[in-house]
Design a protein around this motif. Sequence first.
Motif, PDB file in Angstrom:
ATOM      1  N   ASN A 182      45.254  30.603  37.148  1.00  0.00           N
ATOM      2  CA  ASN A 182      44.605  32.009  36.944  1.00  0.00           C
ATOM      3  C   ASN A 182      45.488  33.025  37.895  1.00  0.00           C
ATOM      4  O   ASN A 182      45.746  32.646  38.901  1.00  0.00           O
ATOM      5  CB  ASN A 182      43.198  31.825  37.633  1.00  0.00           C
ATOM      6  CG  ASN A 182      42.362  31.094  36.524  1.00  0.00           C
ATOM      7  OD1 ASN A 182      42.081  31.314  35.144  1.00  0.00           O
ATOM      8  ND2 ASN A 182      41.441  29.953  37.258  1.00  0.00           N
ATOM      9  N   LEU A 183      45.483  34.433  37.257  1.00  0.00           N
ATOM     10  CA  LEU A 183      45.932  35.525  38.161  1.00  0.00           C
ATOM     11  C   LEU A 183      45.021  35.814  39.409  1.00  0.00           C
ATOM     12  O   LEU A 183      43.945  35.905  39.073  1.00  0.00           O
ATOM     13  CB  LEU A 183      46.327  36.470  37.297  1.00  0.00           C
ATOM     14  CG  LEU A 183      47.323  36.355  36.365  1.00  0.00           C
ATOM     15  CD1 LEU A 183      47.627  37.672  35.483  1.00  0.00           C
ATOM     16  CD2 LEU A 183      48.651  35.833  36.578  1.00  0.00           C
ATOM     17  N   PRO A 184      45.700  36.001  40.778  1.00  0.00           N
ATOM     18  CA  PRO A 184      44.798  36.174  41.672  1.00  0.00           C
ATOM     19  C   PRO A 184      44.788  37.725  41.752  1.00  0.00           C
ATOM     20  O   PRO A 184      45.765  38.449  41.993  1.00  0.00           O
ATOM     21  CB  PRO A 184      45.693  35.769  42.832  1.00  0.00           C
ATOM     22  CG  PRO A 184      47.067  35.514  42.549  1.00  0.00           C
ATOM     23  CD  PRO A 184      46.832  35.539  40.791  1.00  0.00           C
ATOM     24  N   PHE A 185      43.719  38.324  41.294  1.00  0.00           N
ATOM     25  CA  PHE A 185      43.498  39.829  41.144  1.00  0.00           C
ATOM     26  C   PHE A 185      41.924  39.927  41.182  1.00  0.00           C
ATOM     27  O   PHE A 185      40.984  39.351  40.466  1.00  0.00           O
ATOM     28  CB  PHE A 185      44.189  40.218  40.031  1.00  0.00           C
ATOM     29  CG  PHE A 185      43.961  41.555  39.971  1.00  0.00           C
ATOM     30  CD1 PHE A 185      43.044  42.635  39.733  1.00  0.00           C
ATOM     31  CD2 PHE A 185      45.406  42.250  40.468  1.00  0.00           C
ATOM     32  CE1 PHE A 185      43.047  43.691  39.468  1.00  0.00           C
ATOM     33  CE2 PHE A 185      45.447  44.025  40.492  1.00  0.00           C
ATOM     34  CZ  PHE A 185      44.217  44.587  40.039  1.00  0.00           C
ATOM     35  N   GLY A 186      41.448  40.854  42.054  1.00  0.00           N
ATOM     36  CA  GLY A 186      40.032  41.258  41.709  1.00  0.00           C
ATOM     37  C   GLY A 186      39.152  40.314  42.021  1.00  0.00           C
ATOM     38  O   GLY A 186      39.233  39.370  42.551  1.00  0.00           O
ATOM     39  N   THR A 202      43.474  40.076  33.690  1.00  0.00           N
ATOM     40  CA  THR A 202      43.383  39.043  34.884  1.00  0.00           C
ATOM     41  C   THR A 202      42.083  38.300  34.673  1.00  0.00           C
ATOM     42  O   THR A 202      41.612  37.650  35.587  1.00  0.00           O
ATOM     43  CB  THR A 202      43.394  39.741  36.150  1.00  0.00           C
ATOM     44  OG1 THR A 202      42.513  40.674  36.078  1.00  0.00           O
ATOM     45  CG2 THR A 202      44.766  40.452  36.448  1.00  0.00           C
ATOM     46  N   ASP A 203      41.669  38.017  33.259  1.00  0.00           N
ATOM     47  CA  ASP A 203      40.478  37.208  33.127  1.00  0.00           C
ATOM     48  C   ASP A 203      40.863  35.602  33.431  1.00  0.00           C
ATOM     49  O   ASP A 203      42.094  35.344  33.270  1.00  0.00           O
ATOM     50  CB  ASP A 203      39.795  37.557  31.812  1.00  0.00           C
ATOM     51  CG  ASP A 203      40.637  37.263  30.742  1.00  0.00           C
ATOM     52  OD1 ASP A 203      40.931  35.888  30.258  1.00  0.00           O
ATOM     53  OD2 ASP A 203      41.196  37.969  30.195  1.00  0.00           O
ATOM     54  N   ILE A 204      39.875  34.812  33.361  1.00  0.00           N
ATOM     55  CA  ILE A 204      40.022  33.375  33.528  1.00  0.00           C
ATOM     56  C   ILE A 204      39.828  32.663  32.154  1.00  0.00           C
ATOM     57  O   ILE A 204      39.577  31.452  32.019  1.00  0.00           O
ATOM     58  CB  ILE A 204      39.277  32.754  34.615  1.00  0.00           C
ATOM     59  CG1 ILE A 204      37.778  33.131  34.388  1.00  0.00           C
ATOM     60  CG2 ILE A 204      39.599  33.323  35.832  1.00  0.00           C
ATOM     61  CD1 ILE A 204      36.748  32.038  35.062  1.00  0.00           C
ATOM     62  N   SER A 245      51.415  39.044  41.102  1.00  0.00           N
ATOM     63  CA  SER A 245      49.872  39.297  41.150  1.00  0.00           C
ATOM     64  C   SER A 245      49.342  38.763  42.459  1.00  0.00           C
ATOM     65  O   SER A 245      49.619  37.770  42.927  1.00  0.00           O
ATOM     66  CB  SER A 245      49.075  38.779  39.778  1.00  0.00           C
ATOM     67  OG  SER A 245      47.761  39.373  39.981  1.00  0.00           O
ATOM     68  N   ALA A 246      48.596  39.618  43.170  1.00  0.00           N
ATOM     69  CA  ALA A 246      48.108  39.283  44.544  1.00  0.00           C
ATOM     70  C   ALA A 246      46.725  40.042  44.762  1.00  0.00           C
ATOM     71  O   ALA A 246      46.417  40.878  44.612  1.00  0.00           O
ATOM     72  CB  ALA A 246      49.104  39.475  45.498  1.00  0.00           C
TER      73      ALA A 246
END
Lengths: 396, 160
Positions: A182-186, A202-204, A245-246
């Motif tokens: 998963n992208l680490p964001f928000g 950036t959804d899961i 992505s962070a």
Amino acid sequence: MLSRALFFFFAALFALTFVTSEAHAYPWMIRHEYTSCNACHADPSGGSLLTEYGRAQGVTLLASKWSDKEDEDPGKIGGFLFGAVKMPETLLMGFDARSLLLHARQGGGSDTRFVHMQADLQAQVTIADRFRVNASVGYIHQGAAAASITKNADHRLVSRSHWLGVDVGEDKSWLIRAGRMNLPFGIRSIEHTMWVRRDTQTDINAAQQHGASVAYNSEKIRGEFMGILGNFQLSPDAYRERGYSAYLEYVPAEKLAVGVSSLLTHAAQAITSPANPVWRHAHGIFGRYSPTKMLVLSAEADFLLTSVLTEKKRFGIAGMLSADLEPWQGLHFLATIETKNTAFGTDGQSLGLWGGAQWFVLPHVDLRLDAVYRNESVATTRNSSFALLTQLHAYL
Amino acid sequence: MNNTLTRSSLFGVSFFLLVSNALATPGFPSLVESELSLVARPGCELCHSGGVTGRGTVNTPFGKSMRDRGLSAGNDASLKTALAALTAEKTDSDGDGKGDIDELKADEDPNVSAAGGGTTPVESPEYGCIGRVGTASSASRGLALLVLGFALSLRRRARA
């Protein structure tokens, strides 16, 4: 007698949900002073496979209470297969199934359909106390194309995440991983169609990417940085995004967390304009606050920039404000207002309103009802839509 | 009460197994064919990236152009309106100098722009790593029955 009924009940639920999006990701756990996610989830930034501790909290904190016992042991029924199988300490397993009955109205037409959102088997093996092997595989009827393993037009096998990781540090506060994640964001949540998730990609649900990441979790600070190498379940290579992505989150007070996110990617070919390369930016702020145990407020605002060669640059924003009210344990009332404009000067401002309820009726099972109104501006058109969503989620 | 719960659960399973495939995706390809009097019915990949259907997959250049003109799932009227708009505007989604509707009527792909004088079309995106597996339409029912059977065997083991 009750356990027998539960066996049949859950078997039926799993069957019907299997006839079929997203696991668990509940930012409102901050009301219980859980500002970080790694205590309950294998993913250090939350969502999906639960740890043994997370399973116990699913019984003691999430599910509705049906007895007056305060010291009820949560361990057995919260376990994998309701504790019927004793798992070794080095093995985590889970099975998530979610189905949706959707009724949507837009323009002069309507659409009613039954959607199999998720049927994922997840597992993690820990070797020598530090090294982890984590993977998921599932079935999907439609959607989640970016997570596909098979090339069927529909009825596909998917693998949303699979990675190798190593816990670093005396207290294992660092986790280094490589694989599809998963992208680490928000704010990580299950509402994958919400604009802050959809328009930042950036959804899961299916927005995971392959890459390498470093995550840190402590009492006051948590964060994750991921170098994106692309989605290797998408071909040809020219369409794969590369970048980073962070997020970084700080807890200044017991039930308050604030953070920043940043994402930048580049692909040689844009999916929507294959002859052209594309740069994509998303940078934003987010926060969660629980003024009382009954109420959690979440908010996120993201700046968006999409730059496709030969097209005009698209500057935009996406934002949301959400409230979760839990007057009785297990019963949540939800309200969200969201807005977006993904191309200033071209699109108008869009507005979305969500209202609903989520009931963790039993351990391992929750029901959810949402009513979503959206007035969305896209280029020269403006569409109003209304959707009623009824979801059933269950996990083993 | 427990017998009622058991019966209700099994009824629920049966009901969902029956209705799971009853709500089908509308026939947009055939509608495009008839609206434009095409020589052949277009495939799903006209609008859906990689030919993969479902929500969130209408991302081809032509599909995006249609969405920008109000196309929405399950709404035949919106499809006709979007096609009419593309016709009137002479939209060229792949930027090759030939309008989308003209390309469709000529049995060409409005998503593919020939580069270098028309000799090298851009490859469409494709999702997945391995080939197509099974027929799948009964897979969901089969898997559901498998889960139910597994649960029943667990129950028998618990009683033993």
